[in-house]
Design a protein around this motif. Structure first.
Motif, PDB file in Angstrom:
ATOM      1  N   LEU A   1       0.870  -1.171   0.000  1.00 15.17           N
ATOM      2  CA  LEU A   1       0.000   0.000   0.000  1.00 15.17           C
ATOM      3  C   LEU A   1       0.906   1.220   0.000  1.00 15.17           C
ATOM      4  O   LEU A   1       1.721   1.378   0.907  1.00 15.17           O
ATOM      5  N   VAL A   2       0.776   2.058  -1.015  1.00 17.25           N
ATOM      6  CA  VAL A   2       1.660   3.208  -1.162  1.00 17.25           C
ATOM      7  C   VAL A   2       0.823   4.472  -1.256  1.00 17.25           C
ATOM      8  O   VAL A   2       0.134   4.711  -2.245  1.00 17.25           O
ATOM      9  N   GLU A   3       0.909   5.299  -0.202  1.00 12.11           N
ATOM     10  CA  GLU A   3       0.173   6.569  -0.172  1.00 12.11           C
ATOM     11  C   GLU A   3       0.958   7.667  -0.879  1.00 12.11           C
ATOM     12  O   GLU A   3       2.192   7.648  -0.903  1.00 12.11           O
ATOM     13  N   SER A   4       0.222   8.620  -1.419  1.00  8.15           N
ATOM     14  CA  SER A   4       0.823   9.797  -2.034  1.00  8.15           C
ATOM     15  C   SER A   4      -0.182  10.940  -1.977  1.00  8.15           C
ATOM     16  O   SER A   4      -1.354  10.733  -1.652  1.00  8.15           O
ATOM     17  N   GLY A   5       0.297  12.144  -2.273  1.00 13.94           N
ATOM     18  CA  GLY A   5      -0.590  13.297  -2.346  1.00 13.94           C
ATOM     19  C   GLY A   5      -0.531  14.233  -1.164  1.00 13.94           C
ATOM     20  O   GLY A   5      -1.177  15.283  -1.159  1.00 13.94           O
ATOM     21  N   GLY A   6       0.227  13.881  -0.144  1.00 13.20           N
ATOM     22  CA  GLY A   6       0.350  14.764   0.997  1.00 13.20           C
ATOM     23  C   GLY A   6       1.185  15.987   0.668  1.00 13.20           C
ATOM     24  O   GLY A   6       1.768  16.104  -0.407  1.00 13.20           O
ATOM     25  N   GLY A   7       1.229  16.926   1.623  1.00 16.81           N
ATOM     26  CA  GLY A   7       2.020  18.123   1.423  1.00 16.81           C
ATOM     27  C   GLY A   7       1.612  19.219   2.381  1.00 16.81           C
ATOM     28  O   GLY A   7       0.888  18.982   3.348  1.00 16.81           O
ATOM     29  N   LEU A   8       2.099  20.411   2.089  1.00 14.44           N
ATOM     30  CA  LEU A   8       1.796  21.597   2.887  1.00 14.44           C
ATOM     31  C   LEU A   8       0.677  22.374   2.202  1.00 14.44           C
ATOM     32  O   LEU A   8       0.766  22.680   1.009  1.00 14.44           O
ATOM     33  N   VAL A   9      -0.356  22.705   2.964  1.00 14.11           N
ATOM     34  CA  VAL A   9      -1.486  23.444   2.409  1.00 14.11           C
ATOM     35  C   VAL A   9      -1.953  24.468   3.433  1.00 14.11           C
ATOM     36  O   VAL A   9      -1.815  24.254   4.644  1.00 14.11           O
ATOM     37  N   GLN A  10      -2.482  25.573   2.957  1.00 15.16           N
ATOM     38  CA  GLN A  10      -2.991  26.616   3.855  1.00 15.16           C
ATOM     39  C   GLN A  10      -4.362  26.222   4.407  1.00 15.16           C
ATOM     40  O   GLN A  10      -5.099  25.455   3.768  1.00 15.16           O
ATOM     41  N   PRO A  11      -4.714  26.724   5.564  1.00 19.07           N
ATOM     42  CA  PRO A  11      -6.070  26.477   6.089  1.00 19.07           C
ATOM     43  C   PRO A  11      -7.123  26.861   5.064  1.00 19.07           C
ATOM     44  O   PRO A  11      -7.008  27.893   4.388  1.00 19.07           O
ATOM     45  N   GLY A  12      -8.129  26.006   4.949  1.00 13.40           N
ATOM     46  CA  GLY A  12      -9.167  26.210   3.954  1.00 13.40           C
ATOM     47  C   GLY A  12      -8.884  25.563   2.617  1.00 13.40           C
ATOM     48  O   GLY A  12      -9.770  25.503   1.754  1.00 13.40           O
ATOM     49  N   GLY A  13      -7.672  25.079   2.442  1.00 16.74           N
ATOM     50  CA  GLY A  13      -7.288  24.460   1.184  1.00 16.74           C
ATOM     51  C   GLY A  13      -7.720  23.015   1.073  1.00 16.74           C
ATOM     52  O   GLY A  13      -8.393  22.469   1.964  1.00 16.74           O
ATOM     53  N   SER A  14      -7.318  22.394  -0.033  1.00 22.32           N
ATOM     54  CA  SER A  14      -7.710  21.014  -0.329  1.00 22.32           C
ATOM     55  C   SER A  14      -6.496  20.183  -0.732  1.00 22.32           C
ATOM     56  O   SER A  14      -5.515  20.708  -1.261  1.00 22.32           O
ATOM     57  N   LEU A  15      -6.611  18.892  -0.464  1.00 19.46           N
ATOM     58  CA  LEU A  15      -5.637  17.907  -0.933  1.00 19.46           C
ATOM     59  C   LEU A  15      -6.393  16.642  -1.284  1.00 19.46           C
ATOM     60  O   LEU A  15      -7.446  16.345  -0.699  1.00 19.46           O
ATOM     61  N   ARG A  16      -5.822  15.874  -2.195  1.00 16.93           N
ATOM     62  CA  ARG A  16      -6.370  14.566  -2.529  1.00 16.93           C
ATOM     63  C   ARG A  16      -5.286  13.517  -2.318  1.00 16.93           C
ATOM     64  O   ARG A  16      -4.261  13.537  -3.000  1.00 16.93           O
ATOM     65  N   LEU A  17      -5.522  12.643  -1.356  1.00 17.64           N
ATOM     66  CA  LEU A  17      -4.592  11.553  -1.094  1.00 17.64           C
ATOM     67  C   LEU A  17      -4.961  10.338  -1.935  1.00 17.64           C
ATOM     68  O   LEU A  17      -6.139  10.079  -2.179  1.00 17.64           O
ATOM     69  N   SER A  18      -3.938   9.605  -2.356  1.00 18.23           N
ATOM     70  CA  SER A  18      -4.137   8.357  -3.095  1.00 18.23           C
ATOM     71  C   SER A  18      -3.401   7.241  -2.375  1.00 18.23           C
ATOM     72  O   SER A  18      -2.386   7.474  -1.706  1.00 18.23           O
ATOM     73  N   CYS A  19      -3.902   6.036  -2.540  1.00 21.58           N
ATOM     74  CA  CYS A  19      -3.264   4.852  -1.975  1.00 21.58           C
ATOM     75  C   CYS A  19      -3.295   3.768  -3.045  1.00 21.58           C
ATOM     76  O   CYS A  19      -4.368   3.218  -3.348  1.00 21.58           O
TER      77      CYS A  19
END
Length: 124
Positions: free
Chosen positions: A4-22
């Motif tokens: 299982l390999v996660e990706s998509g993390g990072g630094l984001v400002q409050p109110g922002g969005s991210l999409r993680l994948s596994c």
């Protein structure tokens, strides 16, 4: 072997969005429920969301309900977590995990394999 390999993390400002994948391999992805969990510094592992095999049933922790969406693409053997309206309290390492079942019990960790995690930091 199961991976299982996660990706998509990072630094984001409050109110922002991210999409993680596994990205999953080594097992028949479509036949198992899957889970996202997270661990913030100095805190215990927290269940975030789960999805059953087939994707017809999902559940969320109260802390993320209405902001996060779990989904799966069985053709790609990939699990996703869309995270919107992110808050500093969402800062954590996010893990995906394979269930031993085709269903799940919200809040329970019925998981036998875990990814290495991806860091999500919400900060201005």
């Amino acid at each position: 072997q199961v991976q299982l390999v996660e990706s998509g993390g990072g630094l984001v400002q409050p109110g922002g969005s991210l999409r993680l994948s596994c990205a999953a391999s080594g097992f028949t992805f479509s036949t198992y429920a899957m889970t996202w969990a997270r661990q913030a510094p100095g805190k215990e592992l927290e269940w975030v969301s789960s999805i059953n095999s087939g994707g017809g049933r999902t559940a969320y922790a109260d802390s993320v309900k209405g902001r996060f969406t779990i989904s799966r693409d069985d053709a790609k053997a990939t699990l996703y977590l869309q995270m919107n309206s992110l808050k500093p309290d969402d800062t954590a390492i996010y893990y995906c995990a394979k269930s031993v079942l085709d269903t799940f019990y919200p809040g329970n960790f019925d998981n036998d394999y875990w990814g290495q995690g991806t860091q999500v930091t919400v900060s201005s």
